[in-house]
Every structure is written in structure tokens, then in C-alpha cells.
Scaffold this motif. Structure first.
Motif, PDB file in Angstrom:
ATOM      1  N   CYS A  32       0.965  -1.197  -0.143  1.00  0.00           N
ATOM      2  CA  CYS A  32       0.006   0.227  -0.026  1.00  0.00           C
ATOM      3  C   CYS A  32       0.850   1.469  -0.167  1.00  0.00           C
ATOM      4  CB  CYS A  32      -1.391  -0.013   1.133  1.00  0.00           C
ATOM      5  SG  CYS A  32      -1.864   1.660   1.524  1.00  0.00           S
ATOM      6  N   ARG A  33       0.912   1.817  -1.226  1.00  0.00           N
ATOM      7  CA  ARG A  33       1.392   3.399  -1.612  1.00  0.00           C
ATOM      8  C   ARG A  33       0.753   4.345  -1.751  1.00  0.00           C
ATOM      9  NH1 ARG A  33       4.842   0.359   0.682  1.00  0.00           N
ATOM     10  NH2 ARG A  33       6.567  -0.402   0.119  1.00  0.00           N
ATOM     11  N   ILE A  34       0.690   5.388  -1.878  1.00  0.00           N
ATOM     12  CA  ILE A  34       0.647   7.079  -1.971  1.00  0.00           C
ATOM     13  C   ILE A  34       0.819   8.085  -2.891  1.00  0.00           C
ATOM     14  CG2 ILE A  34      -1.285   8.766  -1.013  1.00  0.00           C
ATOM     15  CD1 ILE A  34      -0.851   6.876   1.436  1.00  0.00           C
ATOM     16  N   ALA A  35       0.547   7.666  -4.391  1.00  0.00           N
ATOM     17  CA  ALA A  35       0.864   8.920  -5.126  1.00  0.00           C
ATOM     18  C   ALA A  35      -0.273  10.185  -5.290  1.00  0.00           C
ATOM     19  CB  ALA A  35       0.522   7.815  -6.135  1.00  0.00           C
ATOM     20  N   PRO A  36       0.808  11.767  -5.847  1.00  0.00           N
ATOM     21  CA  PRO A  36      -0.032  12.368  -6.026  1.00  0.00           C
ATOM     22  C   PRO A  36      -0.890  12.259  -7.104  1.00  0.00           C
ATOM     23  CG  PRO A  36       2.308  12.858  -6.789  1.00  0.00           C
ATOM     24  CD  PRO A  36       1.843  11.056  -6.049  1.00  0.00           C
ATOM     25  N   MET A  84      -2.491   3.068  -3.961  1.00  0.00           N
ATOM     26  CA  MET A  84      -2.149   1.708  -4.519  1.00  0.00           C
ATOM     27  C   MET A  84      -1.607   1.402  -4.156  1.00  0.00           C
ATOM     28  SD  MET A  84      -2.955   3.565  -8.289  1.00  0.00           S
ATOM     29  CE  MET A  84      -3.168   1.528  -8.595  1.00  0.00           C
ATOM     30  N   LEU A  85      -2.907  -0.142  -4.615  1.00  0.00           N
ATOM     31  CA  LEU A  85      -2.645  -1.260  -2.922  1.00  0.00           C
ATOM     32  C   LEU A  85      -2.287  -2.287  -4.446  1.00  0.00           C
ATOM     33  CD1 LEU A  85      -5.708   0.387  -2.172  1.00  0.00           C
ATOM     34  CD2 LEU A  85      -4.175  -1.442  -0.210  1.00  0.00           C
ATOM     35  N   GLY A  86      -1.138  -3.257  -3.925  1.00  0.00           N
ATOM     36  CA  GLY A  86      -1.352  -4.871  -4.409  1.00  0.00           C
ATOM     37  C   GLY A  86      -1.141  -5.451  -3.731  1.00  0.00           C
ATOM     38  N   MET A  87      -1.971  -6.955  -4.366  1.00  0.00           N
ATOM     39  CA  MET A  87      -1.741  -8.251  -3.787  1.00  0.00           C
ATOM     40  C   MET A  87      -1.213  -9.282  -4.720  1.00  0.00           C
ATOM     41  SD  MET A  87      -5.181 -10.030  -2.583  1.00  0.00           S
ATOM     42  CE  MET A  87      -5.704  -9.627  -1.686  1.00  0.00           C
ATOM     43  N   ASN A  88      -0.504  -9.877  -3.946  1.00  0.00           N
ATOM     44  CA  ASN A  88       0.672 -11.266  -4.198  1.00  0.00           C
ATOM     45  C   ASN A  88      -0.394 -12.499  -4.576  1.00  0.00           C
ATOM     46  OD1 ASN A  88       3.205 -12.874  -4.780  1.00  0.00           O
ATOM     47  ND2 ASN A  88       2.469 -13.405  -2.467  1.00  0.00           N
ATOM     48  N   TYR A  89       0.015 -12.659  -6.380  1.00  0.00           N
ATOM     49  CA  TYR A  89      -1.017 -13.547  -6.073  1.00  0.00           C
ATOM     50  C   TYR A  89       0.312 -15.120  -7.417  1.00  0.00           C
ATOM     51  CZ  TYR A  89      -0.563 -12.440 -11.653  1.00  0.00           C
ATOM     52  OH  TYR A  89      -0.181 -12.034 -12.328  1.00  0.00           O
ATOM     53  N   GLY A  90       1.140 -14.830  -6.643  1.00  0.00           N
ATOM     54  CA  GLY A  90       2.824 -15.405  -7.419  1.00  0.00           C
ATOM     55  C   GLY A  90       2.149 -16.902  -6.676  1.00  0.00           C
ATOM     56  N   PRO A  91       2.124 -17.854  -7.992  1.00  0.00           N
ATOM     57  CA  PRO A  91       2.190 -19.582  -7.759  1.00  0.00           C
ATOM     58  C   PRO A  91       3.137 -19.649  -7.229  1.00  0.00           C
ATOM     59  CG  PRO A  91       3.208 -18.246  -9.634  1.00  0.00           C
ATOM     60  CD  PRO A  91       2.852 -17.490  -9.309  1.00  0.00           C
ATOM     61  N   GLU A  92       2.494 -20.963  -6.808  1.00  0.00           N
ATOM     62  CA  GLU A  92       4.051 -21.855  -5.634  1.00  0.00           C
ATOM     63  C   GLU A  92       5.185 -22.289  -6.476  1.00  0.00           C
ATOM     64  OE1 GLU A  92       3.348 -22.224  -2.768  1.00  0.00           O
ATOM     65  OE2 GLU A  92       1.591 -20.683  -2.694  1.00  0.00           O
ATOM     66  N   GLU A  93       4.746 -22.781  -8.604  1.00  0.00           N
ATOM     67  CA  GLU A  93       5.696 -23.108  -9.216  1.00  0.00           C
ATOM     68  C   GLU A  93       5.506 -23.130 -10.623  1.00  0.00           C
ATOM     69  OE1 GLU A  93       4.536 -27.511  -9.459  1.00  0.00           O
ATOM     70  OE2 GLU A  93       5.222 -28.491  -8.061  1.00  0.00           O
ATOM     71  N   ASP A  94       6.971 -22.980 -11.000  1.00  0.00           N
ATOM     72  CA  ASP A  94       7.076 -22.469 -12.545  1.00  0.00           C
ATOM     73  C   ASP A  94       5.303 -21.968 -13.196  1.00  0.00           C
ATOM     74  OD1 ASP A  94       7.385 -21.553 -14.970  1.00  0.00           O
ATOM     75  OD2 ASP A  94       9.528 -21.165 -14.381  1.00  0.00           O
ATOM     76  N   PRO A  95       4.702 -21.989 -13.591  1.00  0.00           N
ATOM     77  CA  PRO A  95       3.572 -21.926 -14.789  1.00  0.00           C
ATOM     78  C   PRO A  95       3.715 -22.407 -15.792  1.00  0.00           C
ATOM     79  CG  PRO A  95       4.019 -19.611 -13.955  1.00  0.00           C
ATOM     80  CD  PRO A  95       4.963 -20.281 -13.479  1.00  0.00           C
ATOM     81  N   ARG A  96       4.643 -22.161 -16.618  1.00  0.00           N
ATOM     82  CA  ARG A  96       5.506 -22.272 -17.635  1.00  0.00           C
ATOM     83  C   ARG A  96       6.249 -24.304 -17.570  1.00  0.00           C
ATOM     84  NH1 ARG A  96      10.687 -19.247 -18.990  1.00  0.00           N
ATOM     85  NH2 ARG A  96      10.574 -19.849 -15.957  1.00  0.00           N
ATOM     86  N   SER A  97       5.578 -25.236 -16.717  1.00  0.00           N
ATOM     87  CA  SER A  97       6.069 -26.195 -16.952  1.00  0.00           C
ATOM     88  C   SER A  97       5.270 -26.757 -17.791  1.00  0.00           C
ATOM     89  CB  SER A  97       6.506 -26.759 -15.298  1.00  0.00           C
ATOM     90  OG  SER A  97       5.032 -26.621 -14.376  1.00  0.00           O
ATOM     91  N   ILE A  98       3.870 -26.665 -17.033  1.00  0.00           N
ATOM     92  CA  ILE A  98       2.648 -27.196 -18.308  1.00  0.00           C
ATOM     93  C   ILE A  98       2.747 -27.602 -19.709  1.00  0.00           C
ATOM     94  CG2 ILE A  98       1.222 -25.439 -18.455  1.00  0.00           C
ATOM     95  CD1 ILE A  98      -1.119 -27.369 -17.935  1.00  0.00           C
TER      96      ILE A  98
END
Length: 384
Positions: A32-36, A84-98
Motif C-alpha cells: 500500500c503506497r500513496i501517489a499524488p 495504490m494497493l497490491g496483492m500478491n498472487y505468485g504461483p507455488e511453481e513455475d507455470p511454464r512447466s505445463i
């Protein structure tokens, strides 16, 4: 302003700034950060160049909202601070393996659970309600679909920087961040922008299967698999079908290859977990979905928004790329589908899975087709 008034004003600003950040953390936001509102002065010029080059493809809404999108105050003149707000959704593994499993379908990481628009908007509305009650100020919340340039604003607020793939990169969470914005009339303390840390790295540019980056920090949606599988209507150009491989909804390659992702393992416990059945769904199973089954299977998922026909179009391309002859029958059954987009891609998939002789016999016994796009697929496949 007298010193006493100034001190009271500064104290109030600090309390409100600390309050919105602590509440954001409590609601599950990782950053969470703030910008003008005037922090992205070059956004209008960059947007204009993007639109004038036609790189927005068929996304006409980007041009239609150009003026409001170019500057926060064009959207809401009274805004004084942008949270401005950010929420992490990083995968547990590399999604390119599929990609090494051609009988499985690759669905972009962000779409493997509930629609993030609804998740983020719900949390933003709760944050806005709490903040408005405390501050006595007006607020507005925006998530992706509104004419707000979230990524430049997030960079200006210090959440990260826009990488060479044009997405936001965070030193804490790599390229895996959902973004949301809270506009308010409250005067808050602002944060410093983040520095670009891409350096000489061009991993994201080189990873793109369709060369969608004409230059660093530029993207051409017309060549992007995410655009082609989600936003694009009608047949997908032959040029891109092989490159799509088994990607049926979005593409994570430029995000997944980012070296800053090594820090994304510090994931929030509140992060959305992927549905097990969307990690590696079978192409054969997906090809059998009619409209009702599609809606049921993808209930609550952003995948549902593209509709069954576009989804099956994408899945047929994955089938054609699979090399799996057991997919011939599921593809053949779709030659009679009500959707010309589906019928056309079924023709292409079968042309890739069958021998030349088999396809010639199939074409000879095909039912009369009236749709020009589908007829074109038959002609192209027969000439190959």
C-alpha cells in the motif's frame, strides 16, 4: 497558516495515512503506497502513441476512454491523493512447466481461482468504507476495468516499477501483483516512486512466444497471446496458432521468467490458492463442455467472461498443437457446432492431427458449410 494549525494538519494527515495503510494490511493487501494525482505527467503522451500505432488492437474502449484515462484528475477533478494497493498472487511453481504436457491446457495463473476483479473490489470497498468513516472525505475505488492507468500510478506510488514487459515489477513480489486504486479527497502523505531495476535484463522480451514486444517497455496487443485468447473475437490468425501451444487462456511467460520472482515466495497467507482442477485440466475434457457445462465449471472464474465459444476455439488450437491422435474424435464432433469460430478451429485442429489422406477423406464427406471464415479454414487446410 499558523504553526499550531499546520501541526494539527500534519498530525491529521499522518494519522489518516497510517490508518489507510494499516487497514489495507489487515484486509490482505501486501503493498500500500500513496501517489499524488499529478504523478504521471507523461502518461497521456505514451497512451496516445500506443493508440495511434494501433497496438490496442480491437480494444476500442481504450480509445473511447482516452481522455479520462490519461490523467487521474480528468477522471475525478476533486481527487487529492491516490492510494495504490497490491496483492500478491505468485504461483507455488513455475507455470511454464505445463507447456511440456501437450494433452493439458495452460490457464494463466491469475485465472485459476475466483475472479480477481471481484476479490480486489470487495476488499477495496471495505477499505474505502472504513477510511471514509474515519476521514470524513469522499472516496472512489477502481479495479482494472475503470479508465485508470494502474501500473504507472503504482510505480509513482512506489509499489514497483514498470518492467520491460510493461507490467509492474516489485522487489518484494516480482511480477505477480493484482492492483487496485482508492482515490480520495483526503490530503495524505505521499510515498517516493520506485527506481527501475531491470538493468540490462531482457528475459521477459526474449520469452514472448509471439514477439509481442516491439521494443523494451512497449507491447503490441495484436501479437500478445493474452489478448488473442481473451479479448480477440473471431478466428485467430494462422501466424500465432503454433506459438500458442497449449495456452488456452492468457500467457504467463513474460511474467514467469522475471528474475525478481524469486522474492515472490514471501506470499501472503491470504493469497488466493489455485483450484486444483484448473492447474492441469485435460484438453479432451474441456472440448466436451457445452455452454451450460462451461458456465458451471468456470463459475466464479474470470475465464467465464470470454464465453464458451471463444474458450473452445482456444482449446481446439491447443488440441491441434498437441500431436495427440486421441483428440481427433472430440475435435471431429465439434465440426457441427453452432459457433462458426468453433467449427473453423475444429477444421484446423483436425488438419494438424490427421494424416493428409485422412483429412482429405474428411473434407470430401464434410457437410455443406456457409460461413466464409470456416470455408477459408477448409481451403487453407486442404492446401497445406
Amino acid at each position: 497558516m499558523p504553526d499550531d494549525d499546520r501541526q494539527r494538519d500534519e498530525k491529521r494527515r499522518r494519522k489518516l495515512t497510517d490508518f489507510v495503510k494499516s487497514e489495507a494490511t489487515a484486509l490482505g493487501f501486501d503493498l500500500c503506497r500513496i501517489a499524488p494525482p499529478d504523478s504521471i505527467p507523461d502518461a497521456a503522451e505514451k497512451l496516445a502513441a500506443f493508440l495511434e500505432a494501433g497496438r490496442h488492437a480491437t480494444m476500442a474502449w481504450m480509445a473511447e476512454t482516452r481522455d479520462r484515462r490519461s490523467a487521474p484528475r480528468a477522471l475525478w477533478p476533486e481527487v487529492r491523493s491516490i492510494v495504490m494497493l497490491g496483492m500478491n498472487y505468485g504461483p507455488e511453481e513455475d507455470p511454464r512447466s505445463i507447456l511440456a504436457k501437450p494433452d493439458k491446457a495452460a490457464i494463466s495463473v491469475y485465472a485459476r481461482n475466483r475472479d480477481y476483479h471481484e476479490v480486489i473490489k470487495g476488499k477495496l470497498k471495505e477499505l474505502a468504507t472504513r477510511f471514509a468513516a474515519r476521514a470524513g472525505e469522499d472516496v472512489k475505488v477502481f479495479v482494472d476495468t475503470a479508465p485508470v492507468m494502474e501500473k504507472p500510478l503504482a510505480a509513482a506510488a512506489g509499489l514497483g516499477w514498470q518492467g520491460k514487459h510493461t507490467n509492474l515489477v516489485s522487489r518484494d513480489y516480482g511480477s505477480w501483483l493484482f492492483l487496485g486504486a482508492l482515490f480520495t479527497t483526503a490530503d495524505l502523505f505521499i510515498d517516493l516512486p520506485e527506481t527501475d531495476h531491470c538493468g540490462s535484463c531482457r528475459a521477459c522480451l526474449d520469452a514472448c512466444p509471439t514477439a509481442a514486444f516491439p521494443a523494451p517497455y512497449q507491447i503490441d496487443a495484436r501479437r500478445c497471446i493474452s489478448y488473442l485468447t481473451i479479448e480477440h473475437k473471431g478466428p485467430i490468425d494462422l501466424e500465432f496458432r503454433r506459438a500458442m501451444s497449449n495456452r488456452i487462456y492468457g500467457c504467463d511467460d513474460c511474467l514467469a521468467v522475471c528474475p525478481w520472482n524469486k522474492f515472490a515466495a514471501a506470499a501472503s497467507e491470504m493469497k488466493l490458492k489455485a483450484r486444483e482442477d484448473l492447474l492441469e485440466p485435460d484438453i479432451a475434457m474441456l472440448l466436451q463442455l457445452d455452454d451450460q457445462a462451461f458456465r458451471t465449471f468456470f463459475s466464479g472464474s474470470p475465464v467465464k467472461r470470454i464465453g464458451r465459444d471463444r474458450f473452445i476455439r482456444n482449446t481446439l488450437i491447443a488440441a491441434g498443437n498437441s500431436g495427440r491422435r486421441q483428440l481427433i474424435d472430440p475435435c471431429r464432433r465439434l465440426l457441427d457446432d453452432a459457433s462458426p469460430d468453433v467449427r473453423g478451429m475444429a477444421v484446423w485442429a483436425l488438419s494438424q492431427l490427421m494424416t493428409g489422406q485422412e483429412f482429405t477423406l474428411l473434407a470430401a464427406g464434410a457437410v455443406q458449410e456457409l460461413d466464409e471464415d470456416v470455408l477459408r479454414e477448409w481451403r487453407l487446410a486442404g492446401a497445406a
